[in-house]
Scaffold this motif. Sequence first.
Motif, PDB file in Angstrom:
ATOM      1  N   VAL A 199       0.854  -1.184   0.000  1.00 29.42           N
ATOM      2  CA  VAL A 199       0.000   0.000   0.000  1.00 29.42           C
ATOM      3  C   VAL A 199       0.891   1.236   0.000  1.00 29.42           C
ATOM      4  O   VAL A 199       1.876   1.290   0.750  1.00 29.42           O
ATOM      5  CB  VAL A 199      -0.923   0.041   1.235  1.00 29.42           C
ATOM      6  N   GLY A 200       0.551   2.209  -0.806  1.00 28.18           N
ATOM      7  CA  GLY A 200       1.308   3.447  -0.839  1.00 28.18           C
ATOM      8  C   GLY A 200       0.623   4.553  -0.058  1.00 28.18           C
ATOM      9  O   GLY A 200      -0.597   4.521   0.161  1.00 28.18           O
ATOM     10  N   HIS A 201       1.395   5.529   0.374  1.00 30.33           N
ATOM     11  CA  HIS A 201       0.860   6.731   1.034  1.00 30.33           C
ATOM     12  C   HIS A 201      -0.034   6.371   2.227  1.00 30.33           C
ATOM     13  O   HIS A 201      -1.137   6.921   2.383  1.00 30.33           O
ATOM     14  CB  HIS A 201       0.084   7.593   0.041  1.00 30.33           C
ATOM     15  N   VAL A 202       0.430   5.455   3.051  1.00 23.72           N
ATOM     16  CA  VAL A 202      -0.347   5.052   4.228  1.00 23.72           C
ATOM     17  C   VAL A 202      -0.474   6.243   5.173  1.00 23.72           C
ATOM     18  O   VAL A 202       0.527   6.836   5.585  1.00 23.72           O
ATOM     19  CB  VAL A 202       0.342   3.866   4.952  1.00 23.72           C
ATOM     20  N   GLY A 203      -1.706   6.582   5.517  1.00 21.61           N
ATOM     21  CA  GLY A 203      -1.914   7.698   6.427  1.00 21.61           C
ATOM     22  C   GLY A 203      -1.590   7.349   7.857  1.00 21.61           C
ATOM     23  O   GLY A 203      -0.990   8.135   8.586  1.00 21.61           O
ATOM     24  N   LYS A 204      -1.995   6.149   8.261  1.00 19.25           N
ATOM     25  CA  LYS A 204      -1.677   5.685   9.610  1.00 19.25           C
ATOM     26  C   LYS A 204      -1.684   4.164   9.660  1.00 19.25           C
ATOM     27  O   LYS A 204      -2.435   3.514   8.931  1.00 19.25           O
ATOM     28  CB  LYS A 204      -2.632   6.268  10.658  1.00 19.25           C
ATOM     29  N   MET A 205      -0.810   3.637  10.506  1.00 20.29           N
ATOM     30  CA  MET A 205      -0.798   2.211  10.796  1.00 20.29           C
ATOM     31  C   MET A 205      -1.185   2.055  12.261  1.00 20.29           C
ATOM     32  O   MET A 205      -0.448   2.457  13.160  1.00 20.29           O
ATOM     33  CB  MET A 205       0.558   1.573  10.520  1.00 20.29           C
ATOM     34  N   VAL A 206      -2.365   1.510  12.479  1.00 19.20           N
ATOM     35  CA  VAL A 206      -2.910   1.334  13.819  1.00 19.20           C
ATOM     36  C   VAL A 206      -2.735  -0.129  14.204  1.00 19.20           C
ATOM     37  O   VAL A 206      -3.113  -1.026  13.439  1.00 19.20           O
ATOM     38  CB  VAL A 206      -4.399   1.720  13.869  1.00 19.20           C
ATOM     39  N   PHE A 215      -2.288   0.923  19.726  1.00 19.92           N
ATOM     40  CA  PHE A 215      -1.081   1.746  19.673  1.00 19.92           C
ATOM     41  C   PHE A 215      -0.771   2.025  18.204  1.00 19.92           C
ATOM     42  O   PHE A 215      -1.428   1.495  17.306  1.00 19.92           O
ATOM     43  CB  PHE A 215       0.104   1.065  20.379  1.00 19.92           C
ATOM     44  N   ASN A 216       0.215   2.862  17.965  1.00 24.14           N
ATOM     45  CA  ASN A 216       0.569   3.253  16.603  1.00 24.14           C
ATOM     46  C   ASN A 216       1.949   2.761  16.221  1.00 24.14           C
ATOM     47  O   ASN A 216       2.832   2.614  17.067  1.00 24.14           O
ATOM     48  CB  ASN A 216       0.549   4.780  16.458  1.00 24.14           C
ATOM     49  N   LYS A 217       2.115   2.531  14.940  1.00 28.45           N
ATOM     50  CA  LYS A 217       3.433   2.291  14.372  1.00 28.45           C
ATOM     51  C   LYS A 217       3.643   3.402  13.351  1.00 28.45           C
ATOM     52  O   LYS A 217       2.826   3.596  12.457  1.00 28.45           O
ATOM     53  CB  LYS A 217       3.489   0.908  13.721  1.00 28.45           C
ATOM     54  N   TRP A 218       4.705   4.166  13.517  1.00 31.61           N
ATOM     55  CA  TRP A 218       4.940   5.309  12.634  1.00 31.61           C
ATOM     56  C   TRP A 218       5.074   4.845  11.189  1.00 31.61           C
ATOM     57  O   TRP A 218       5.657   3.796  10.903  1.00 31.61           O
ATOM     58  CB  TRP A 218       6.190   6.069  13.072  1.00 31.61           C
ATOM     59  N   THR A 219       4.562   5.654  10.260  1.00 26.57           N
ATOM     60  CA  THR A 219       4.620   5.250   8.857  1.00 26.57           C
ATOM     61  C   THR A 219       6.060   5.154   8.345  1.00 26.57           C
ATOM     62  O   THR A 219       6.316   4.453   7.368  1.00 26.57           O
ATOM     63  CB  THR A 219       3.816   6.213   7.974  1.00 26.57           C
ATOM     64  N   SER A 220       7.006   5.818   9.014  1.00 25.02           N
ATOM     65  CA  SER A 220       8.417   5.702   8.620  1.00 25.02           C
ATOM     66  C   SER A 220       8.979   4.318   8.915  1.00 25.02           C
ATOM     67  O   SER A 220      10.072   3.980   8.459  1.00 25.02           O
ATOM     68  CB  SER A 220       9.258   6.771   9.329  1.00 25.02           C
ATOM     69  N   LYS A 229       6.926   3.760  21.405  1.00 25.72           N
ATOM     70  CA  LYS A 229       8.370   3.968  21.292  1.00 25.72           C
ATOM     71  C   LYS A 229       9.097   2.712  20.836  1.00 25.72           C
ATOM     72  O   LYS A 229      10.065   2.782  20.072  1.00 25.72           O
ATOM     73  CB  LYS A 229       8.949   4.428  22.634  1.00 25.72           C
ATOM     74  N   GLY A 230       8.655   1.555  21.309  1.00 22.77           N
ATOM     75  CA  GLY A 230       9.323   0.310  20.951  1.00 22.77           C
ATOM     76  C   GLY A 230       8.825  -0.311  19.670  1.00 22.77           C
ATOM     77  O   GLY A 230       9.365  -1.320  19.203  1.00 22.77           O
ATOM     78  N   LYS A 231       7.800   0.287  19.073  1.00 19.68           N
ATOM     79  CA  LYS A 231       7.171  -0.295  17.892  1.00 19.68           C
ATOM     80  C   LYS A 231       7.503   0.430  16.594  1.00 19.68           C
ATOM     81  O   LYS A 231       7.250  -0.105  15.513  1.00 19.68           O
ATOM     82  CB  LYS A 231       5.645  -0.279  18.088  1.00 19.68           C
ATOM     83  N   GLY A 232       8.036   1.651  16.695  1.00 19.04           N
ATOM     84  CA  GLY A 232       8.111   2.474  15.512  1.00 19.04           C
ATOM     85  C   GLY A 232       9.484   2.736  14.942  1.00 19.04           C
ATOM     86  O   GLY A 232       9.642   3.632  14.112  1.00 19.04           O
ATOM     87  N   PHE A 233      10.491   1.969  15.359  1.00 19.36           N
ATOM     88  CA  PHE A 233      11.821   2.159  14.769  1.00 19.36           C
ATOM     89  C   PHE A 233      11.762   1.948  13.257  1.00 19.36           C
ATOM     90  O   PHE A 233      10.911   1.214  12.746  1.00 19.36           O
ATOM     91  CB  PHE A 233      12.819   1.169  15.375  1.00 19.36           C
ATOM     92  N   ASP A 234      12.689   2.584  12.551  1.00 18.58           N
ATOM     93  CA  ASP A 234      12.775   2.378  11.102  1.00 18.58           C
ATOM     94  C   ASP A 234      12.872   0.881  10.790  1.00 18.58           C
ATOM     95  O   ASP A 234      13.571   0.131  11.495  1.00 18.58           O
ATOM     96  CB  ASP A 234      14.005   3.080  10.531  1.00 18.58           C
ATOM     97  N   THR A 235      12.166   0.447   9.759  1.00 19.26           N
ATOM     98  CA  THR A 235      12.110  -0.931   9.236  1.00 19.26           C
ATOM     99  C   THR A 235      11.272  -1.870  10.099  1.00 19.26           C
ATOM    100  O   THR A 235      11.216  -3.063   9.819  1.00 19.26           O
ATOM    101  CB  THR A 235      13.507  -1.575   9.043  1.00 19.26           C
ATOM    102  N   PHE A 236      10.589  -1.367  11.132  1.00 21.54           N
ATOM    103  CA  PHE A 236       9.840  -2.239  12.041  1.00 21.54           C
ATOM    104  C   PHE A 236       8.423  -2.563  11.548  1.00 21.54           C
ATOM    105  O   PHE A 236       7.627  -3.114  12.305  1.00 21.54           O
ATOM    106  CB  PHE A 236       9.768  -1.612  13.438  1.00 21.54           C
ATOM    107  N   PRO A 270      -8.980   5.539   3.336  1.00 19.78           N
ATOM    108  CA  PRO A 270      -8.459   4.563   2.381  1.00 19.78           C
ATOM    109  C   PRO A 270      -6.934   4.478   2.452  1.00 19.78           C
ATOM    110  O   PRO A 270      -6.242   5.493   2.424  1.00 19.78           O
ATOM    111  CB  PRO A 270      -8.910   5.127   1.029  1.00 19.78           C
ATOM    112  N   GLY A 271      -6.437   3.270   2.574  1.00 17.45           N
ATOM    113  CA  GLY A 271      -4.999   3.047   2.678  1.00 17.45           C
ATOM    114  C   GLY A 271      -4.479   2.931   4.089  1.00 17.45           C
ATOM    115  O   GLY A 271      -3.330   2.528   4.290  1.00 17.45           O
ATOM    116  N   ASP A 272      -5.292   3.274   5.091  1.00 18.80           N
ATOM    117  CA  ASP A 272      -4.877   3.017   6.466  1.00 18.80           C
ATOM    118  C   ASP A 272      -4.746   1.512   6.675  1.00 18.80           C
ATOM    119  O   ASP A 272      -5.484   0.717   6.088  1.00 18.80           O
ATOM    120  CB  ASP A 272      -5.899   3.571   7.465  1.00 18.80           C
ATOM    121  N   VAL A 273      -3.793   1.124   7.517  1.00 20.06           N
ATOM    122  CA  VAL A 273      -3.537  -0.296   7.777  1.00 20.06           C
ATOM    123  C   VAL A 273      -3.757  -0.566   9.253  1.00 20.06           C
ATOM    124  O   VAL A 273      -3.267   0.170  10.120  1.00 20.06           O
ATOM    125  CB  VAL A 273      -2.091  -0.686   7.383  1.00 20.06           C
ATOM    126  N   ILE A 274      -4.505  -1.622   9.550  1.00 18.62           N
ATOM    127  CA  ILE A 274      -4.686  -2.092  10.917  1.00 18.62           C
ATOM    128  C   ILE A 274      -3.914  -3.400  11.052  1.00 18.62           C
ATOM    129  O   ILE A 274      -4.152  -4.349  10.303  1.00 18.62           O
ATOM    130  CB  ILE A 274      -6.166  -2.337  11.252  1.00 18.62           C
TER     131      ILE A 274
END
Length: 282
Positions: free
Chosen positions: A67-74, A98-103, A171-178, A235-239
């Motif tokens: 999916v491209g341009h994900v607004g949020k990953m919940v 909780f959230n996982k940063w889109t980065s 904090k523990g969920k959103g590191f780059d590549t996670f 549209p494009g949000d990921v759960i």
Amino acid sequence: MKLLRYGPKGHEKPGMLDAEGRIRSLVGAVSDIAGDVLSDAGLAQLRSIDPGTLHIVGDNPRIGACVGHVGKMVCIGLNYADHAAEAGMPVPPEPVVFNKWTSAIVGPNDDIEIPRGSKKTDWEVELGVVIGRHAKYVDEAYALDYVAGYCIVNDVSEREWQIERAGQWDKGKGFDTFGPTGPWLVTRDEVPDPQNLGLWLEVDGHRYQNGNTRTMIFPVAKLVSYLSQCMSLQPGDVISTGTPPGVGMGIKPSPVFLKPGQTVRLGIEGLGEQTQRTRAAE
């Protein structure tokens, strides 16, 4: 349909998988697998295309997040009772959100970076749910109508940052590549029952996780409805819907965590597989 994105990171192109498992280019048909393309009308338009008329993509390209341009990953925590037990936590009365940063989102076969100084990087195979249209205050009985499709997510987690340091799990969920996501977005018409999918994960050939989505505490329809009460879904949000038992921190008598140079493989029935190598963050 099985939709995907291929090409160099940041320059992915849209595609679909044909009946023989070959990548067919959707360049010119849609700009990306994102936004309104994920609506019922957008997917119907793609479904009307004869894959045989599309260019075959050769040379085994890199596969990006589906999916491209994900607004949020919940993300949902502790959504399998046996995983809650191995984590030493009570079964939640409502979904843990909780959230996982889109980065953090990467392709399904991209490397996982072990953060600097980390000794507790862990794995979690999860069913990903991709939203197809705006959802707000959705009734559970109709919640699956708002789903474009499903995919695999590896909810990689740094447990020290998640649990032992002050603050939220984020904090523990959103590191780059996670957040490896994909390889495909499988449209909901090909997944008649998201609550009956086998899912598994291996590290260096050893199978640690082996579960089924039927043992979720809160099923997909409940999660979509619940989240739509406290946020609008686009549209494009990921759960990412939680993981079955077998994570590294739950292994007895001694937890097992990832270190550089390992291979992680994971899959969900009908949704494909992911393979990642771990490496030290630069």
